[in-house]
Design an enzyme around this catalytic site. Structure first.
Site, PDB file in Angstrom:
ATOM      1  CE  LYS A  38      -3.511   2.740   0.650  1.00 46.30           C
ATOM      2  NZ  LYS A  38      -4.278   3.065  -0.562  1.00 46.30           N
ATOM      3  CG  LEU A  85      -2.109   7.957  -0.592  1.00 45.60           C
ATOM      4  CD1 LEU A  85      -1.091   9.078  -0.838  1.00 45.60           C
ATOM      5  CD2 LEU A  85      -1.565   6.642  -1.137  1.00 45.60           C
ATOM      6  CB  CYS A 122      -2.310   9.161  -5.036  1.00 44.98           C
ATOM      7  SG  CYS A 122      -3.764   8.783  -4.048  1.00 44.98           S
ATOM      8  CE  LYS A 144       0.096   2.635  -9.684  1.00 44.79           C
ATOM      9  NZ  LYS A 144      -0.409   1.740  -8.653  1.00 44.79           N
ATOM     10  N   GLY A 153     -10.297  -1.162 -12.427  1.00 38.15           N
ATOM     11  CA  GLY A 153     -11.024  -2.350 -12.877  1.00 38.15           C
ATOM     12  C   GLY A 153     -11.109  -2.411 -14.394  1.00 38.15           C
ATOM     13  N   GLY A 179      -4.723  -5.621  -9.741  1.00 35.93           N
ATOM     14  CA  GLY A 179      -5.207  -4.782  -8.645  1.00 35.93           C
ATOM     15  C   GLY A 179      -6.607  -5.151  -8.212  1.00 35.93           C
TER      16      GLY A 179
HETATM   17  C1  LIG Z   1      -8.672   0.418  -3.253  1.00 37.65           C
HETATM   18  C2  LIG Z   1      -7.478   0.831  -4.060  1.00 37.65           C
HETATM   19  C3  LIG Z   1      -6.366   1.422  -3.432  1.00 37.65           C
HETATM   20  C4  LIG Z   1      -5.255   1.810  -4.173  1.00 37.65           C
HETATM   21  N1  LIG Z   1      -4.177   2.352  -3.522  1.00 37.65           N
HETATM   22  C5  LIG Z   1      -3.069   2.703  -4.245  1.00 37.65           C
HETATM   23  C6  LIG Z   1      -1.907   3.218  -3.591  1.00 37.65           C
HETATM   24  O1  LIG Z   1      -1.851   3.338  -2.365  1.00 37.65           O
HETATM   25  N2  LIG Z   1      -0.838   3.583  -4.367  1.00 37.65           N
HETATM   26  C7  LIG Z   1      -0.850   3.430  -5.725  1.00 37.65           C
HETATM   27  O2  LIG Z   1       0.134   3.754  -6.389  1.00 37.65           O
HETATM   28  N3  LIG Z   1      -1.928   2.917  -6.367  1.00 37.65           N
HETATM   29  C8  LIG Z   1      -3.028   2.554  -5.661  1.00 37.65           C
HETATM   30  N4  LIG Z   1      -4.116   2.024  -6.317  1.00 37.65           N
HETATM   31  C9  LIG Z   1      -4.078   1.871  -7.785  1.00 37.65           C
HETATM   32  C10 LIG Z   1      -3.728   0.443  -8.199  1.00 37.65           C
HETATM   33  O3  LIG Z   1      -2.464   0.056  -7.700  1.00 37.65           O
HETATM   34  C11 LIG Z   1      -3.757   0.316  -9.727  1.00 37.65           C
HETATM   35  O4  LIG Z   1      -2.785   1.180 -10.287  1.00 37.65           O
HETATM   36  C12 LIG Z   1      -5.091   0.680 -10.342  1.00 37.65           C
HETATM   37  O5  LIG Z   1      -6.145   0.276  -9.505  1.00 37.65           O
HETATM   38  C13 LIG Z   1      -5.305   0.076 -11.726  1.00 37.65           C
HETATM   39  O6  LIG Z   1      -5.214  -1.333 -11.712  1.00 37.65           O
HETATM   40  P1  LIG Z   1      -6.498  -2.313 -11.524  1.00 37.65           P
HETATM   41  O7  LIG Z   1      -7.552  -1.875 -12.483  1.00 37.65           O
HETATM   42  O8  LIG Z   1      -5.972  -3.691 -11.779  1.00 37.65           O
HETATM   43  O9  LIG Z   1      -6.944  -2.121 -10.118  1.00 37.65           O
HETATM   44  C14 LIG Z   1      -5.253   1.627  -5.584  1.00 37.65           C
HETATM   45  C15 LIG Z   1      -6.349   1.036  -6.218  1.00 37.65           C
HETATM   46  C16 LIG Z   1      -7.453   0.629  -5.476  1.00 37.65           C
HETATM   47  C17 LIG Z   1      -8.611  -0.004  -6.190  1.00 37.65           C
END
Ligand SMILES: Cc1cc2nc3c(=O)[nH]c(=O)nc-3n(C[C@H](O)[C@H](O)[C@H](O)COP(=O)(O)O)c2cc1C
Ligand SMILES: Cc1cc2nc3c(=O)[nH]c(=O)nc-3n(C[C@H](O)[C@H](O)[C@H](O)COP(=O)(O)OP(=O)(O)OC[C@H]3O[C@@H](n4cnc5c(N)ncnc54)[C@H](O)[C@@H]3O)c2cc1C
Ligand code: FES
Lengths: 306, 314
Positions: free
Chosen positions: B55, B83, B139, B174, B226, B274
């Site tokens: 996280k 965060l 973020c 990122k 998603g 994710g």
């Molecule tokens: C609930 C949640 C919390 C997230 N927290 C972070 C984070 O703390 N730092 C970060 O760089 N990305 C964070 N993300 C983004 C994911 O790491 C990822 O980049 C994004 O969700 C796209 O991928 P996905 O569609 O497979 O989830 C978060 C995503 C979700 C859904």
């Protein structure tokens, strides 16, 4: 699998209760369904694993026919002997509406048990539930409203199995909205059902009914050495009022909170509930904890009520 | 089995090299959807993954945003966690030892309100057993910093050149899909000394409850993730992989091995899963297994041969 449940809540340690959780998805068939009210279904679902290790107050996170995220639903009754559990679902939005259209034989994809359930004192070794008049028998008072009554049914069953005395107070908006009254009456030594519009035992809300029940001399007498504890689940204002009453009367009280969830397993942090906790880094005296992992059942005194 | 391809028991090589880190396979668990690995380690052995990403971590503990923090959308979700994390010191003390004991690569995702915070974080991580630092410049859920750097090439360049001298750990930057041009922000990261780029983070979105006439999220807006964002993410990974020489870590809506292979073909050296984990706790492991069975079925002996092997239409 996991063993948690110690040391967080003020009532956690007295008997080393543990809550097993399991997040591997399983498919479980619906054995029977019963429409309690329009848009309110009670399902019995076969899942021997869940039935063998789940505890009252824990929940499952289940897939809906077309939704994206899973939906959290509390376990109502847990029947290890039958390898099945009961859950009650109210059709609220698209996801729960679709769930309520499911029928016998269909399979539900779920994960669970999840979260920390209700804590109860250890099974009494001096007697059985027949010892109704034993003076040191601990009492449980379950207070519920709306769909919040579902987990309390399983809790009362567990409490009776542990030799506790059982009291229940349920509140409904209107007698036509009441359900599971027979089941609650059977599992409770004393029950009191309240309706805002009258027509049940008590005309008024659940909190007033709790006051009434607790002022009854025979109930006061029954609160012997074993003490009384409360558990509440229902609408937020009801739980808040029950928590305040319990605090005023010095009665330990647990509440089952609801929060919108994502994973249900503790990894995403979307299900924040604000509680009073000691923060080792200093910082604020309250903290967001996960409803799905540290909860959904909390000691009422640690909840920060809105 | 009469289907063409390799017998099921033939080993396929899923390993990849990600800026000097050897990964057992190209699948990482994405930041914010896997906690610090503890809960999922009860579900499957994390050693079956290429790696796990923590996280987002800040210098001091953060409470995060008030709830509700989640809203379901068509084929996706919005989150506004903001965060929430225990801060770097508690993370290093309580969580990192567990993560490194799992037998897969460990990346720490960091976020700061300003350049000084990022500097302090990478310095603090320099002498820890972390394999990779993933620098979140994207973020959408916090008011200060973070995405402010990631939105422009100039912001990325200035931030990365300030943190680069402070650690010898590999740095993956990122990126946000909401930059003016993601290939320019990626190029800026590369020229300032980044070892890899991760993309994409969530897209800023909104959901409204029309009965109450209020946004569903207490924070009003949140990050969309998603399958809803997969095509956008895939296009961006393709574009960035064609622009920079450093490896690209691709993510956004991946739910299956097939999705992951599409990202590899688009040019990703590794991928992250994710949101899929929130629905299916074994999603990361399933993606690994599905990549392997697809490779067997298609007689592809090494996953490396898939990376960037996209054949564009003329
Ligand atoms: C609930 C949640 C919390 C997230 N927290 C972070 C984070 O703390 N730092 C970060 O760089 N990305 C964070 N993300 C983004 C994911 O790491 C990822 O980049 C994004 O969700 C796209 O991928 P996905 O569609 O497979 O989830 C978060 C995503 C979700 C859904
Ligand atoms: C620990 C826990 C146990 C629960 N147990 C039960 C149960 O035993 N029986 C039961 O019928 N319901 C229970 N719920 C509530 C149930 O999860 C929600 O009603 C359901 O998620 C709504 O989904 P939907 O698709 O029907 O509604 P949506 O279309 O998502 O939303 C419709 C409405 O539901 C509200 N809502 C959405 N998600 C939640 C949520 N997680 N909690 C509360 N309100 C929500 C929204 O504010 C909106 O007004 C429980 C919730 C939690 C957190
Ligand atoms: S719902 Fe994901 S942490 Fe509680």
């Amino acid at each position: 699998m996991n063993a948690e449940g110690e040391g967080v809540s003020g009532m956690a340690n007295e008997n080393g209760d543990r809550f097993h959780t399991d997040a591997v998805p399983r498919e479980a068939p619906i054995l029977s369904c019963r429409e309690l009210l329009p848009g309110l279904m009670l399902y019995r679902i076969q899942d021997p694993f869940l039935a063998s290790c789940a505890r009252p107050g824990q929940f499952v996170n289940l897939k809906t026919p077309d939704g994206f995220l899973r939906r959290p639903i509390s376990l109502c009754r847990i029947r290890p002997g039958e390898g099945a559990v009961d859950i009650g679902i109210r059709a609220l939005g698209a996801g729960t509406r679709a769930l309520c259209r499911m029928g016998c034989g269909e399979r539900i994809d779920w994960i669970g048990p999840l979260g920390r359930g209700f804590l109860l004192p250890p099974r009494s070794n001096q007697g059985t539930s027949d010892d109704a008049d034993r003076p040191d028998r601990p009492l449980l008072l379950a207070v519920g409203g709306g769909i919040g009554i579902f987990p309390l049914l399983g809790l009362l069953e567990e409490a009776r199995a542990r030799g506790m005395g059982t009291l229940s107070v349920l509140g409904f908006r209107d007698p036509s909205q009441a359900f599971l009254l027979r089941e609650f009456r059977e599992i409770s030594d004393r029950s009191l059902f309240a309706s805002d519009t009258g027509g049940l035992d008590h005309h008024g809300n659940a909190v007033e009914a709790v006051r009434q029940l607790l002022s009854d001399p025979s109930v006061r007498q029954a609160v012997g050495k074993g003490g009384l504890r409360m558990a509440a689940c229902g609408p937020h204002p009801m739980m808040k009022a029950v928590a305040r009453l319990a605090e005023d009367l010095g009665i330990p009280c647990q509440v089952s909170l609801e929060q919108r969830m994502g994973c249900g397993t503790g990894v995403c942090l979307v299900c924040a509930c604000e509680v009073r906790r000691k923060n080792p880094e200093g910082g604020p005296a309250t903290d967001y904890v996960r409803c799905c992992r540290e909860g959904p059942v909390f000691d009422a005194r640690e909840v920060v009520w809105e | 089995m009469s289907a063409p391809g390799m017998p099921a028991d033939i080993a396929v090589d899923l390993s990849v090299d990600l800026c000097g880190i050897r990964l057992r396979n190209p699948v990482l668990a994405a930041s914010g959807t896997f906690g610090f690995g503890r809960e999922m380690a009860e579900v499957f052995p994390l050693s079956s993954l290429g790696g796990i990403v923590s996280k987002g971590i800040t210098l001091l503990p953060r409470r995060g945003n008030p709830p509700p923090r989640v809203a379901e959308t068509a084929s996706g979700m919005l989150n506004s966690v903001g965060l929430q994390n225990p801060g770097i010191e508690a993370f290093l003390r309580e969580e990192l030892p567990f993560m490194v004991a799992q037998g897969c690569a460990v990346a720490v995702n960091i976020a700061g309100a300003g350049a000084e915070e990022y500097e302090a974080l990478v310095e603090r991580l320099d002498r820890t057993p972390v394999d990779l630092i993933e620098v979140n410049l994207s973020c959408p859920n916090v008011r200060e910093g973070c995405m402010a750097f990631g939105a422009t090439a100039r912001g990325v360049e200035s931030l990365v050149s300030r943190i680069r001298p402070r650690t010898r750990k590999p740095l993956a930057i990122k990126l946000t899909p909401q930059a003016d041009s993601i290939s320019e922000t990626a190029r800026a990261a590369e020229s300032a000394g980044a070892d890899a780029v991760s993309l994409v983070n969530t897209l800023l979105g909104m959901a409204i409850d029309i009965e109450t006439r209020r946004p569903v999220l207490a924070n009003n807006v949140g990050g969309l993730s998603g399958p809803a964002i997969l095509p956008v993410a895939l296009r961006m990974v393709h574009e960035v992989a064609g622009t920079v020489r450093i490896p690209v870590i691709g993510m956004g809506g991946i739910q299956t091995g097939q999705d992951a292979i599409a990202f590899l073909l688009a040019g990703a050296t590794a991928i992250q899963v994710g949101t899929a984990t929130l629905i299916n706790p074994t999603a990361c492991q399933d993606v690994v297994n599905e990549i392997a069975s697809w490779m067997r079925a298609h007689s592809v002996p090494t996953v490396r041969s898939l990376i960037g092997d996209l054949r564009l239409n003329p």
